[in-house]
Design a protein around this motif. Structure first.
Motif, PDB file in Angstrom:
ATOM      1  N   ALA A   1       0.803  -1.241   0.000  1.00 28.88           N
ATOM      2  CA  ALA A   1      -0.019  -0.031  -0.022  1.00 28.88           C
ATOM      3  C   ALA A   1       1.065   1.268  -0.004  1.00 28.88           C
ATOM      4  CB  ALA A   1      -1.047  -0.013   1.388  1.00 28.88           C
ATOM      5  N   GLU A   2       0.485   2.126  -0.907  1.00 24.72           N
ATOM      6  CA  GLU A   2       0.838   3.455  -0.873  1.00 24.72           C
ATOM      7  C   GLU A   2      -0.262   4.676  -1.132  1.00 24.72           C
ATOM      8  OE1 GLU A   2       5.039   4.446  -2.679  1.00 24.72           O
ATOM      9  OE2 GLU A   2       4.480   2.559  -3.626  1.00 24.72           O
ATOM     10  N   THR A   3      -0.120   5.648  -0.636  1.00 27.82           N
ATOM     11  CA  THR A   3      -1.297   6.585  -0.839  1.00 27.82           C
ATOM     12  C   THR A   3      -1.649   6.732  -2.239  1.00 27.82           C
ATOM     13  OG1 THR A   3      -0.762   7.765   1.287  1.00 27.82           O
ATOM     14  CG2 THR A   3      -2.242   8.913  -0.371  1.00 27.82           C
ATOM     15  N   ILE A   4      -2.913   6.843  -2.542  1.00 27.01           N
ATOM     16  CA  ILE A   4      -3.634   6.917  -3.834  1.00 27.01           C
ATOM     17  C   ILE A   4      -4.036   8.294  -3.691  1.00 27.01           C
ATOM     18  CG2 ILE A   4      -5.090   6.401  -5.782  1.00 27.01           C
ATOM     19  CD1 ILE A   4      -4.752   3.158  -5.040  1.00 27.01           C
ATOM     20  N   MET A   5      -3.833   9.140  -4.798  1.00 29.28           N
ATOM     21  CA  MET A   5      -4.833  10.233  -4.831  1.00 29.28           C
ATOM     22  C   MET A   5      -6.026  10.350  -5.676  1.00 29.28           C
ATOM     23  SD  MET A   5      -3.468  14.332  -6.424  1.00 29.28           S
ATOM     24  CE  MET A   5      -2.696  14.931  -4.978  1.00 29.28           C
ATOM     25  N   LEU A   6      -6.993  10.693  -5.160  1.00 25.94           N
ATOM     26  CA  LEU A   6      -8.282  10.689  -5.913  1.00 25.94           C
ATOM     27  C   LEU A   6      -8.491  12.178  -6.553  1.00 25.94           C
ATOM     28  CD1 LEU A   6     -11.511   9.193  -4.203  1.00 25.94           C
ATOM     29  CD2 LEU A   6     -11.044   9.370  -6.628  1.00 25.94           C
ATOM     30  N   SER A   7      -8.193  12.265  -7.937  1.00 23.68           N
ATOM     31  CA  SER A   7      -8.138  13.347  -8.636  1.00 23.68           C
ATOM     32  C   SER A   7      -6.805  13.493  -8.924  1.00 23.68           C
ATOM     33  CB  SER A   7      -8.725  14.583  -8.088  1.00 23.68           C
ATOM     34  OG  SER A   7     -10.105  14.507  -7.640  1.00 23.68           O
ATOM     35  N   GLY A   8      -6.157  14.601  -9.286  1.00 23.96           N
ATOM     36  CA  GLY A   8      -4.738  14.851  -9.681  1.00 23.96           C
ATOM     37  C   GLY A   8      -4.689  15.272 -11.180  1.00 23.96           C
ATOM     38  N   ASN A   9      -5.676  14.831 -11.942  1.00 29.49           N
ATOM     39  CA  ASN A   9      -5.983  15.133 -13.383  1.00 29.49           C
ATOM     40  C   ASN A   9      -7.396  15.952 -13.439  1.00 29.49           C
ATOM     41  OD1 ASN A   9      -5.075  15.327 -16.219  1.00 29.49           O
ATOM     42  ND2 ASN A   9      -6.606  13.768 -16.640  1.00 29.49           N
ATOM     43  N   THR A  10      -8.412  15.229 -13.213  1.00 32.50           N
ATOM     44  CA  THR A  10      -9.763  15.851 -13.372  1.00 32.50           C
ATOM     45  C   THR A  10     -10.532  15.663 -12.029  1.00 32.50           C
ATOM     46  OG1 THR A  10     -10.742  14.038 -14.297  1.00 32.50           O
ATOM     47  CG2 THR A  10     -10.120  15.618 -15.854  1.00 32.50           C
ATOM     48  N   ASP A  11     -11.510  16.429 -11.645  1.00 33.06           N
ATOM     49  CA  ASP A  11     -12.148  16.434 -10.225  1.00 33.06           C
ATOM     50  C   ASP A  11     -12.871  15.450 -10.182  1.00 33.06           C
ATOM     51  OD1 ASP A  11     -13.365  17.339  -7.929  1.00 33.06           O
ATOM     52  OD2 ASP A  11     -12.376  19.304  -8.293  1.00 33.06           O
ATOM     53  N   CYS A  12     -12.626  14.559  -8.919  1.00 31.78           N
ATOM     54  CA  CYS A  12     -13.595  13.436  -8.729  1.00 31.78           C
ATOM     55  C   CYS A  12     -14.875  13.782  -8.089  1.00 31.78           C
ATOM     56  CB  CYS A  12     -12.814  12.459  -7.844  1.00 31.78           C
ATOM     57  SG  CYS A  12     -12.481  13.153  -6.199  1.00 31.78           S
ATOM     58  N   TYR A  13     -14.908  14.958  -7.964  1.00 31.17           N
ATOM     59  CA  TYR A  13     -16.323  15.651  -7.212  1.00 31.17           C
ATOM     60  C   TYR A  13     -17.038  16.669  -8.240  1.00 31.17           C
ATOM     61  CZ  TYR A  13     -16.187  12.915  -2.882  1.00 31.17           C
ATOM     62  OH  TYR A  13     -16.267  11.852  -1.923  1.00 31.17           O
ATOM     63  N   GLN A  14     -16.669  16.588  -9.519  1.00 30.89           N
ATOM     64  CA  GLN A  14     -17.298  17.371 -10.245  1.00 30.89           C
ATOM     65  C   GLN A  14     -18.994  17.152 -10.286  1.00 30.89           C
ATOM     66  OE1 GLN A  14     -16.803  16.411 -14.920  1.00 30.89           O
ATOM     67  NE2 GLN A  14     -14.961  15.324 -13.802  1.00 30.89           N
ATOM     68  N   PRO A  15     -19.894  17.965 -10.876  1.00 33.51           N
ATOM     69  CA  PRO A  15     -21.181  17.856 -10.580  1.00 33.51           C
ATOM     70  C   PRO A  15     -21.862  16.473 -11.138  1.00 33.51           C
ATOM     71  CG  PRO A  15     -20.460  20.050 -11.466  1.00 33.51           C
ATOM     72  CD  PRO A  15     -19.163  19.399 -11.540  1.00 33.51           C
ATOM     73  N   ILE A  16     -21.092  15.827 -11.911  1.00 30.56           N
ATOM     74  CA  ILE A  16     -22.171  14.739 -12.506  1.00 30.56           C
ATOM     75  C   ILE A  16     -21.836  13.472 -11.303  1.00 30.56           C
ATOM     76  CG2 ILE A  16     -19.912  13.631 -13.671  1.00 30.56           C
ATOM     77  CD1 ILE A  16     -23.604  13.219 -14.691  1.00 30.56           C
ATOM     78  N   GLU A  17     -20.882  13.668 -10.345  1.00 32.82           N
ATOM     79  CA  GLU A  17     -20.695  12.732  -9.372  1.00 32.82           C
ATOM     80  C   GLU A  17     -21.683  12.798  -8.404  1.00 32.82           C
ATOM     81  OE1 GLU A  17     -19.348  10.073  -6.265  1.00 32.82           O
ATOM     82  OE2 GLU A  17     -18.752  10.435  -8.577  1.00 32.82           O
TER      83      GLU A  17
END
Length: 349
Positions: A119-135
């Protein structure tokens, strides 16, 4: 007379440099407005969801992006050129044609079950937003967080959207095991500027309220005051740092704007539309950060910048850290709790 489309960042669908033929129309053309006024979602089913981070800008070993393209509409977004690999424009298409990775949670679980994975920390996002409106509707990010909780795997979240507070039930459970940090991107506390810079993100007040809510829930919080665009939000550094510190942020980070590849024409068109009187000044000051160029691909150079304006920005952030974050810090996330057999054990019942 131009007819501005509410929530739109890019002014046009600029040419995809991978395409041989050129076809462009402004979002203000009568027959084009209806076509781009609504977000279109295309479901895709990739073979992998976790990416090895090769960009030293990011402190994480891995990242995952449940969506390609981003509805938030930030004209300066460094991820815009990635849309061209899918055959779309880095302009309007990036904001209105969103590719949703519907099988992302299943792919993450498969990744965790890899033999020998540590295990190593995984970043959610980094490129595009994981909580953009469609989420709000698709809940792919929520599914990914559920998998992280099940396997007790550390995850770091970066978002511009207060929608992250919807998942407090999962986030608090992760935080109890020191498995999550939440970073909110707040480049300015000037709401009028925010509406133009990032038209479909949460308002400044909503972001600050979300930051306070998350912090009070015991979840480590970080704020990205980024990107710093001289002549636009560079004068907001200290008040923004003070505001986020007051709402419970444990630390902050920042980056200097750089307009690499097809981000450049999108941003120039945006400036021409929203700040024509400041356009030349802003572009000249950005160029002063990068040796006369609007973009910089050398990692060390683009992070540090050069010249007097870069020095002023760096020194201002040093003052902000000393004044508002002197006794605050972020602890590393736990990796020793990860159990790659967790899903297999649960499947027996």
């Amino acid at each position: 007379m131009k007819k501005e489309i509410k929530g739109q960042g890019a002014v046009a669908n600029i040419h995809n440099h991978f395409e041989k033929n050129r076809y462009e129309k402004s979002i203000y053309d009568d027959d084009f407005e209806e076509a781009v006024a609504k977000t279109k979602i295309q479901n895709i089913y990739p073979k992998t969801i976790v990416n090895k981070v090769k960009n030293p800008d990011l402190p994480m070993a891995y990242s995952m992006n449940p969506y390609q393209g981003c509805e938030h509409g930030c004209a300066y977004c460094y991820a815009r050129p990635t849309h061209e690999y899918w055959g779309y424009s880095a302009g309007v298409d990036f904001e209105r044609m969103i590719l949703a990775k519907r099988n992302a949670p299943e792919l993450l679980e498969k990744f965790f079950k890899k033999k020998g994975y540590r295990a190593e920390t995984i970043m959610l996002s980094g490129n595009t937003d994981c909580y953009q409106p469609i989420e709000r509707k698709l809940k792919i990010t929520r599914g990914l967080l559920g998998v992280c909780l099940e396997y007790r795997h550390p995850v770091s979240i970066l978002t511009k959207n207060a929608l992250v507070t919807r998942d407090l039930d999962i986030l608090t459970q992760l935080a109890e095991k020191n498995l999550v940090t939440v970073a909110l991107s707040i480049p300015t506390i000037n709401e009028d500027l925010r509406r133009k810079m990032e038209p479909r993100t949460s308002s400044v007040n909503t972001k600050l309220q979300a930051l306070e809510t998350i912090s009070k829930a015991g979840i480590p919080t970080f704020v990205m005051i980024a990107p710093i665009i001289p002549g636009l939000n560079s004068m907001d550094i200290l008040p923004t740092a003070e505001a986020v510190a007051d709402r419970g942020a444990h630390s902050f980070g920042y980056t200097l704007v750089r307009l690499n590849d097809t981000v450049e024409p999108v941003f120039i068109d945006w400036l021409d539309e929203h700040y024509p009187d400041r356009k030349d000044k802003v572009l000249n000051q950005i160029a002063s950060l990068h040796g006369g160029k609007l973009g910089e691909k050398n990692v060390a150079k683009r992070m540090a910048g050069e010249g007097n304006i870069a020095d002023v920005i760096h020194n201002t952030f040093k003052i902000a850290r000393q004044k508002y974050f002197k006794d605050k810090k972020m602890e590393p996330l736990a990796t020793h709790l990860f159990d790659g057999t967790k899903g297999e054990q649960l499947s027996l019942f």
